[in-house]
Design a protein around this motif. Structure first.
Motif, PDB file in Angstrom:
ATOM      1  N   LEU A  36      -0.538   7.059  -9.589  1.00 21.69           N
ATOM      2  CA  LEU A  36       0.533   6.811  -8.626  1.00 21.69           C
ATOM      3  C   LEU A  36       1.499   7.988  -8.542  1.00 21.69           C
ATOM      4  N   GLU A  40       1.770  10.293  -5.134  1.00 27.87           N
ATOM      5  CA  GLU A  40       3.015  10.209  -4.373  1.00 27.87           C
ATOM      6  C   GLU A  40       3.781  11.526  -4.380  1.00 27.87           C
ATOM      7  N   SER A  41       3.610  12.311  -5.450  1.00 29.97           N
ATOM      8  CA  SER A  41       4.292  13.605  -5.531  1.00 29.97           C
ATOM      9  C   SER A  41       3.583  14.688  -4.735  1.00 29.97           C
ATOM     10  N   ALA A  46       1.019   9.079   0.783  1.00 27.68           N
ATOM     11  CA  ALA A  46       1.262   8.187  -0.362  1.00 27.68           C
ATOM     12  C   ALA A  46       2.747   7.911  -0.562  1.00 27.68           C
ATOM     13  N   ALA A  47       3.578   8.275   0.404  1.00 28.79           N
ATOM     14  CA  ALA A  47       5.031   8.123   0.264  1.00 28.79           C
ATOM     15  C   ALA A  47       5.495   6.689  -0.004  1.00 28.79           C
ATOM     16  N   PHE A  49       4.410   4.552  -1.984  1.00 29.22           N
ATOM     17  CA  PHE A  49       4.244   4.132  -3.377  1.00 29.22           C
ATOM     18  C   PHE A  49       5.612   4.106  -4.067  1.00 29.22           C
ATOM     19  N   CYS A  51       7.223   5.005  -6.715  1.00 30.43           N
ATOM     20  CA  CYS A  51       7.108   5.778  -7.950  1.00 30.43           C
ATOM     21  C   CYS A  51       8.395   5.806  -8.768  1.00 30.43           C
ATOM     22  N   PRO A 134      11.557   9.409  -0.906  1.00 27.98           N
ATOM     23  CA  PRO A 134      10.164   9.336  -0.466  1.00 27.98           C
ATOM     24  C   PRO A 134       9.905  10.288   0.706  1.00 27.98           C
ATOM     25  N   SER A 138       7.203  15.036  -1.500  1.00 28.24           N
ATOM     26  CA  SER A 138       5.988  15.833  -1.315  1.00 28.24           C
ATOM     27  C   SER A 138       6.119  16.838  -0.178  1.00 28.24           C
ATOM     28  N   PRO A 195      11.559   2.498  -1.688  1.00 29.85           N
ATOM     29  CA  PRO A 195      10.736   3.462  -0.945  1.00 29.85           C
ATOM     30  C   PRO A 195      10.235   2.927   0.386  1.00 29.85           C
TER      31      PRO A 195
END
Length: 227
Positions: A36, A40-41, A46-47, A49, A51, A134, A138, A195
């Motif tokens: 995860l 997400e990073s 995957a934003a 998620f 985290c 979020p 990334s 998020p």
């Protein structure tokens, strides 16, 4: 195996400690948390998620003895930094595309110089702040991959911000067991939902801006026709 992973994943989401404390669940928790955090990073899709809340919950699990504190801290730090590196590599790859290069060249040279200066002077603050947002988490390393020329400096900022982010959230998670159970559950649930709420607000804002832009163009066309 898949059923076990899904049950642990749902247990993390629902904060079901009875399942998380079952024998053999620790290895699955480590694996799920690692995946995860890395995804997400490093990848914008995957934003959604949660985290941040996963890191906080990992600290709580370490405080109650389900996870090893040192192992989970190292795991989250490494996965967060590697995820940022993956996003940075995407930026360097995108920068080679002719269309993207055209967009970059269209920006005035003085503006690009300002961007480079800001990234050089405030890289740690930017990456650390982005860790809590979020999409931006990334997106910023991706932009750095397109603009930053010194890879070593990026790694320095990335690893240091990952360490600070992990220590802050995990420490907060370790303090949650000291709070009343109802309060700690509400706090963790809020972190889980944050998020998704942030992403929805970003999408709504984007749609509103598009609609306003389209309406402005339509009004301008009507005024031109009337003249």
């Amino acid at each position: 195996m898949l059923d076990s992973m899904l049950s642990v994943l749902f247990a993390l989401w629902n904060q079901d400690f009875s399942i998380l404390q079952s024998p053999g669940s620790a290895a699955l928790i480590y694996s799920i948390v690692a995946v995860l955090i890395f995804l997400e990073s490093g990848f914008i899709p995957a934003a959604p998620f949660p985290c941040d809340s996963v890191v906080v919950l990992s600290g709580t699990l370490a405080a109650v003895g389900i996870l090893d504190p040192i192992a989970i801290l190292l795991l989250i730090c490494v996965c967060a930094a590697l995820g940022s590196w993956a996003s940075y590599l995407q930026g360097t790859w995108l920068n080679r595309l002719p269309r993207v290069q055209g967009w970059v060249k269209a920006v005035p040279a003085n503006r690009m110089a300002q961007v480079d200066t800001l990234l050089g002077r405030h890289g740690l603050v930017a990456l650390f702040s982005a860790r809590f947002i979020p999409v931006v988490r990334s997106l910023l390393p991706l932009m750095m991959g397109m603009r930053a020329s010194k890879v070593n400096k990026f790694h320095y900022f990335s690893w240091l911000s990952a360490i600070l982010w992990t220590l802050l959230l995990c420490s907060f998670g370790m303090l949650l067991p000291l709070l009343p159970e109802t309060m700690s559950k509400y706090i963790t649930a809020g972190l889980m939902a944050a998020p998704v709420i942030t992403l929805c607000l970003a999408i709504i804002s984007f749609v509103i801006l598009k609609v306003r832009k389209a309406n402005t163009k339509q009004v301008a066309k009507v005024e031109v026709v009337q003249k």
